[in-house]
Design a protein around this motif. Structure first.
Motif, PDB file in Angstrom:
ATOM      1  N   TRP A 154       8.856   6.612  15.506  1.00 45.91           N
ATOM      2  CA  TRP A 154       9.431   5.417  14.890  1.00 45.91           C
ATOM      3  C   TRP A 154      10.925   5.656  14.720  1.00 45.91           C
ATOM      4  N   GLN A 209       9.904   8.297  11.176  1.00 43.98           N
ATOM      5  CA  GLN A 209       8.627   8.989  11.339  1.00 43.98           C
ATOM      6  C   GLN A 209       8.507   9.344  12.803  1.00 43.98           C
ATOM      7  N   SER A 240       4.802   3.539   0.475  1.00 39.88           N
ATOM      8  CA  SER A 240       3.896   2.496   0.933  1.00 39.88           C
ATOM      9  C   SER A 240       4.281   1.187   0.269  1.00 39.88           C
ATOM     10  N   ASN A 283      11.061   6.908   1.382  1.00 42.47           N
ATOM     11  CA  ASN A 283       9.783   6.619   2.013  1.00 42.47           C
ATOM     12  C   ASN A 283       8.743   6.202   0.982  1.00 42.47           C
ATOM     13  N   ASP A 325       0.296  -0.977   5.002  1.00 41.91           N
ATOM     14  CA  ASP A 325      -1.044  -0.618   5.449  1.00 41.91           C
ATOM     15  C   ASP A 325      -2.127  -0.874   4.415  1.00 41.91           C
ATOM     16  N   SER A 341       3.139  -2.489  11.465  1.00 44.82           N
ATOM     17  CA  SER A 341       2.730  -2.141  10.101  1.00 44.82           C
ATOM     18  C   SER A 341       3.823  -1.423   9.319  1.00 44.82           C
ATOM     19  N   MET A 342       5.056  -1.391   9.838  1.00 44.35           N
ATOM     20  CA  MET A 342       6.164  -0.723   9.167  1.00 44.35           C
ATOM     21  C   MET A 342       7.287  -1.718   8.896  1.00 44.35           C
ATOM     22  N   THR A 398       5.389   1.304   4.423  1.00 41.40           N
ATOM     23  CA  THR A 398       4.191   1.237   5.244  1.00 41.40           C
ATOM     24  C   THR A 398       3.333   0.072   4.760  1.00 41.40           C
ATOM     25  N   ARG A 431       9.047   0.885  17.082  1.00 47.35           N
ATOM     26  CA  ARG A 431       8.139   1.969  17.462  1.00 47.35           C
ATOM     27  C   ARG A 431       8.416   2.372  18.899  1.00 47.35           C
TER      28      ARG A 431
END
Length: 250
Positions: A220, A217, A240, A238, A30, A109-110, A28, A129
């Motif tokens: 996604w 996700q 960030s 998974n 983000d 953002s992924m 991620t 997405r």
């Protein structure tokens, strides 16, 4: 045998893991971008990033940086010492015997980094997405095979969006296995329940490919493809962007 295995971004993969298990790192993007992250990308990537807008540039650089830090865990090399090379169609790879094969995809953002630690099969990945704006459905209607067009017709908007995105990610993952242009791969038949096997009608069609879906996700979707027709597993990791920073262990 299950095709998708759970995991966390703090897992440190073993080089001698199952030969046909692909680690799919989902990042991620983000957090606030740190300028120091660009120290891992090469001059060509800096030039490419310079042609992008601010957020797109930050996400591209963070994705390539994250890929290097992840690959350092497999090779036991510092990210700056990886034998990072770019193939004829722009696909990055690690040069040298025994190096893992990998592929990178990012959308908004992924980001996703698919790694096969044994390196004995080429790998491709695509991440998208799911949106209900009709973008993927229009591509399916114009370019895809009749059976694939039929799969997104006569169903609700949400179901059509999911199926169109699934077909798109499968085709793009198959194209990225060898770094070929997606336009040249739109004819590939990819309908059916996974694993989907795409067997080339002739040697000029390129290698056989096996592709699987992953819903990383809600809304996604990703697809991972390998050369050959042997089935494989996917281990989803998974985390960030913070989880893929250099923590001194390599």
């Amino acid at each position: 045998m299950k095709s998708v295995i759970g995991g966390t971004a703090r897992d440190v993969p073993e080089r001698d893991s199952a030969p046909d298990t692909v680690d799919l790192w989902v990042i991620t993007l983000d957090r606030q971008f740190q300028a120091s992250e660009s120290r891992y990308v090469d001059e060509g990537e800096r030039e490419r990033a310079a042609r992008m807008t601010g957020q797109q540039r930050r996400h591209f650089t963070a994705t390539r940086t994250g890929a290097r830090v992840i690959l350092a865990r497999y090779t036991q090399l510092p990210p700056t010492d990886l034998p990072w090379r770019i193939g004829p169609w722009g696909k990055p790879y690690l040069d040298g015997h025994g190096m893992p094969t990998f592929n990178v995809s990012h959308c908004g953002s992924m980001a996703a980094v698919a790694v096969l630690g044994t390196g004995h099969r080429d790998v491709g990945v695509d991440l998208e997405r799911v949106t209900e704006d009709g973008r993927h459905q229009l591509v399916v209607e114009r370019w895809f095979r009749p059976a694939e067009r039929q799969a997104v017709r006569h169903v609700g908007l949400s179901a059509a969006a999911h199926e169109a995105t699934r077909l798109w990610t499968r085709k793009e993952a198959c194209a990225k296995v060898t770094g070929e242009r997606l336009l040249d791969m739109l004819h590939l038949p990819v309908t059916g329940s996974p694993p989907v096997i795409r067997t080339g009608p002739s040697p000029s069609a390129g290698p056989d490919r096996c592709v699987r879906d992953v819903e990383v996700q809600p809304d996604w979707m990703a697809a991972v493809a390998l050369t050959g027709t042997d089935d494989f597993q996917i281990r989803v990791l998974n985390g960030s962007a913070d989880d893929t920073q250099d923590d001194g262990r390599t």
